[in-house]
Design an enzyme around this catalytic site. Structure first.
Site: not given
Ligand code: HAX
Length: 430
Positions: A239, A269, A315, A324, A370
């Protein structure tokens, strides 16, 4: 207060600051514009630019081992501040004095009236529209109020771009709680929209207009913490980057913020708070109440094995528990330690990281904001999950507009990185 520039304290304060910021940056560029910040690998180009340092954001930073630091101050030292104080800090780099925050709050209060046409636009939307779509639509509809767009059309000097940008930002931030509360009441059939109270502060009026009954004092305290905790998270998240990219094209703050919020609406996000609570409640329903740790381990693996992520965990930047999340955990432990949903959040914190650590590709097994925020709102009767990202957005409007004002003040150019094709990478790799 509609159109026309007006000098108030915040404008004077920023005028002085901006002179200093500009000369500091000029000096830095003269001395070190050729210094390398980071190099980009093929993996990073394909990997969402993770870890590529290529942006400047002074409103906040997120060190991977500390989490949110706003203008040099860790979040944990700011949890008792008001959103007005935090907005002032984000904009100027200083916490306001008592007089400064009084003036600033009074200025915001004067700007909070929402034009009638916004309610008509919202009423005309399909009844099952997502609340984030409604928020973005309202913000875009307000674009015709933009002082920046009007001044630009007239031919304003570049050095003064930030002034109407700040004017727009204050106007929009002042109106957002009323718009968000109106969306809540309309979208979830809560009865008539509740009129603003001209004397109430930003948080108080938002809580008042939501019209949620219950222990109001505690709910207001929670909302104040919520609106502070979500205010900003440096410049590279979806964002923030989207808002600042749009802003860099000299689109006004209404276009920029609506664009950024479209990104906030994504499940990876800002929508993760909705997903997280939904997942927790489904688990509790399936298991008939607060689960045991053993049961939670099974649920975590069931979720992972079905190809889903554990919402609220992981994250892109952080490598520790999000401060947070810790702030919310502390609030819940103080105010409602025996709430069954909160207890499940607490238990998940003991279970999930240990399980995620077993998956080597996951870089951060710890909870982000979250994982707890939805459960906090739920406790006070705000139980419509699809609304949660709107509360997040109300708070994030502070950081995103502050970033936009600073970027305008610093005369930052249009954001325009360079892309290459897969065949370019093929040639490079071979
Ligand atoms: N559960 C399962 N798998 C997860 C995970 C989780 N909570 N967090 C990361 N992974 C996986 C990713 O999907 C990725 O898998 P692929 O390679 O197969 O695609 C792998 O682990 C490596 O990811 P990473 O490098 O550790 O994390 P990213 O930077 O790619 O992604 C995310 C960060 C926040 C998107 C990710 O941790 C996620 O999807 N978390 C769950 C959703 C979430 O809580 N989002 C909110 C984040 C905070 C925010 O921005 N709020 O607004």
């Amino acid at each position: 207060m509609k159109k026309g520039l007006r000098m108030v304290n915040i404008f004077d304060k920023l005028s002085n600051k901006i002179q200093d910021w500009k000369s500091e940056t000029k000096g830095l560029l003269e001395k070190g514009s050729e210094k390398v910040l980071s190099q980009v690998t093929v993996g990073q180009a394909y990997g969402g630019m993770r870890g590529v340092i290529s942006l400047i954001c002074d409103t906040s930073r997120v060190p991977q081992d500390q989490g949110l630091i706003i203008r040099g101050m860790p979040l944990k030292d700011l949890v008792n501040k008001t959103p007005e104080e935090i907005y002032y800090l984000l904009l100027t780099g200083e916490l306001p004095t008592k007089e400064e925050v009084e003036d600033f709050s009074a200025d915001i209060k004067k700007r909070k009236h929402v034009p009638e046409y916004i309610w008509n636009v919202l009423k005309a939307m399909p009844k099952d529209s997502h609340p984030m779509t409604m928020l973005d639509t309202a913000i875009l509809a307000l674009q015709k109020e933009s002082v920046f767009a009007e001044e630009y059309e007239k031919g304003i000097r570049k050095e003064d771009y930030w002034k109407p940008t700040l004017e727009d930002s204050l106007n929009l931030v002042a109106k957002i709680p009323a718009i968000a509360a109106g969306i809540y009441r309309m979208r979830f059939n809560k009865g008539d929209i509740i009129a603003q109270d001209p004397n109430m502060d930003w948080t108080g009026d938002y809580v008042h207009m939501l019209g949620i009954s219950g222990n109001n004092k505690d709910f207001k305290d929670l909302m104040r913490l919520y609106l502070v905790a979500h205010c900003d998270h440096e410049g590279g998240n979806v964002s923030a980057l989207t808002t600042q990219t749009i802003n860099s094209a000299l689109s006004d703050i209404y276009y920029s913020l609506a664009g950024g919020f479209n990104g906030l609406a994504g499940p990876l996000h800002g929508l993760a708070n909705q997903e997280s609570l939904k997942w927790i409640l489904e688990t509790m329903e399936k298991l008939g109440g607060t689960p045991t740790k053993e049961q939670l381990v099974d649920v975590v693996w069931e979720t992972l094995n079905s190809g889903k992520v554990i919402p609220g965990y992981g994250h892109a930047v952080l490598r520790v528990t999000d401060p947070r999340f810790e702030a919310f955990l502390k609030f819940g432990q103080k105010h409602f330690p025996n709430d069954p949903v909160f207890k499940t959040v607490d238990l998940l914190y003991e279970v999930v990281p240990e399980e995620l650590k077993k998956i080597s590709k996951i870089k951060n097994p710890w909870p982000n904001v979250d994982a707890a925020s939805g459960a906090m709102l739920y406790h006070y009767g705000l139980s419509e999950f699809s609304y949660y990202t709107v509360v997040f957005a109300v708070s994030r409007s502070l950081g995103l507009t502050a970033q936009a004002v600073v970027n305008r003040a610093m005369l930052n150019p249009i954001i325009r990185p360079k892309s290459v094709t897969t065949s370019y990478i093929k040639d490079l790799v071979s």
